[in-house]
Design an enzyme around this catalytic site. Structure first.
Site, short mmCIF file in Angstrom:
data_model
loop_
_atom_site.label_atom_id
_atom_site.label_comp_id
_atom_site.label_asym_id
_atom_site.label_seq_id
_atom_site.Cartn_x
_atom_site.Cartn_y
_atom_site.Cartn_z
CD1 TRP A 165 -3.62 3.59 3.84
CD2 TRP A 165 -1.94 3.92 2.50
NE1 TRP A 165 -2.83 4.12 5.48
CE2 TRP A 165 -1.98 4.17 4.28
CE3 TRP A 165 -1.06 4.41 2.27
CZ2 TRP A 165 -0.27 3.68 4.58
CZ3 TRP A 165 0.60 4.28 2.38
CH2 TRP A 165 1.18 4.26 4.28
CD GLU A 190 -3.13 -0.60 0.33
OE1 GLU A 190 -3.88 0.80 -0.22
OE2 GLU A 190 -3.55 -1.72 -0.38
CG HIS A 191 4.02 3.38 2.30
ND1 HIS A 191 5.16 4.69 1.93
CD2 HIS A 191 4.21 4.30 3.88
CE1 HIS A 191 5.36 5.48 2.51
NE2 HIS A 191 4.96 5.39 3.17
N PRO A 192 3.56 4.10 -0.70
CG PRO A 192 3.01 6.06 -1.65
CD PRO A 192 2.87 5.46 -0.06
#
Length: 326
Positions: free
Chosen positions: A226, A80-82
């Protein structure tokens, strides 16, 4: 001893053997203390917090990053995290009287050394060599998937290391910066769209719509919305990058107030990594104007923010004090 904090973020949150191997690499260096490991399964990311002498902490970071280079394959990474690399970002923060100028030099020395390991390095924040590169979001735009194309553009050439795509590692961002707080608020909703709207409303840069640009509510705050599978809810994830302008209470209140406009509430909130004691006390004095001792203020803040499963082990001064006594 000139103390420095290092908080590298690695793109691995699911394999306990790799997470432990990186921890072991950090702890293999004398005069370096691993304070905390924060692992996120959904983000597929682990944040390590360690402190050390300015003469040794660079070596600990080097060993951790080269361990990640060996064990993490970004071709297989989804989360999920950039992110743009196996070690996505590695900030160094001066503690006490340690001068920022010394930390900047440390990061450039480390960047040159890591570049020789075939890792493209971008310098950011106080270590940036170009004004636009101070911003992590600018450097990470396009993430790992867009990196091969970016490396062909002169404006995106790395500061150190190869200009060809390292498909196994990707690239990383490195630099000296002031302390920031990574802080997330969980919504009583599964609607990620609402989380994204709240994030856009509260973050400093604000948002654009058909009516033009709207400034954000909170200065010194970055935010995204998110989905968090672990909690089965939408989340507003923030970085408080200027703790003089905003604090955890400001963020919590802003998210809660915006959520009410959508007829939803906040469930709880979470701290990623550690927080300085003065940030707890600052928030506490906003919650209650009454004169009270440090322990009571800590308890008030923890309850207000829903931090029911953490305690003094997340306050950096408390952890350091305990380590030094041992």
């Amino acid at each position: 001893m000139n103390l420095v904090e290092c908080i590298p973020n690695f793109s691995e949150g699911r394999n306990p053997q790799i997470i432990q191997a990186i921890a072991d690499a950090i702890q293999s260096v004398p005069n370096v203390w691993l304070l905390h490991i924060d692992t996120g399964h959904d983000a597929h990311r682990t944040v390590y917090t360690f402190v050390g002498d300015i003469l040794t902490i660079g070596e600990a970071a080097f060993r951790a990053i080269t361990t990640a280079h060996e064990l993490i394959n970004m071709e297989d990474h989804f989360g999920e995290h950039p992110r743009m690399g196996a070690c996505d970002v590695c900030p160094f923060v001066p503690l006490g009287d340690t001068p920022m100028e010394s930390i900047i030099q440390l990061t450039h020395d480390l960047g040159k050394r890591l570049g020789l390991e075939n890792i493209p390095i971008y310098m950011y924040e106080n270590s940036a060599q170009k004004p636009q590169r101070k911003n992590l979001a600018f450097l990470r735009k396009g993430e790992y998937e867009g990196l091969e194309g970016k490396l062909k553009l002169i404006e995106h050439l790395p500061d150190y290391g190869p200009v060809v795509f390292n498909k196994k590692f990707g690239a990383m961002v490195l630099g000296a910066r002031p302390f920031l707080i990574a802080y997330n608020v969980n919504l009583e909703s599964k609607d990620v769209g609402i989380a994204k709207k709240i994030a856009a409303t509260i973050r400093e840069k604000g948002y654009h719509d058909e009516n033009g640009h709207h400034d954000g509510l909170l200065k010194g705050v970055k935010a995204i919305g998110w989905w968090m599978e672990e909690y089965q809810c939408a989340q507003v994830s923030t970085n408080i990058v200027d703790t003089q302008l905003s604090d955890v209470k400001d963020v919590f209140d802003a998210v809660r107030d915006e959520a009410k406009k959508y007829n939803i509430d906040v469930i709880t909130s979470e701290l990623i990594g550690l927080i300085p004691l003065d940030m707890i006390l600052k928030a506490g004095r906003k919650i209650t104007p009454k004169e009270t001792n440090v322990e009571i203020l800590q308890s008030i803040v923890f309850n207000y923010l829903g931090w029911r499963n953490i305690g003094e082990e997340r306050i950096i001064e408390k952890v350091l004090d305990k380590l030094m006594k041992n």
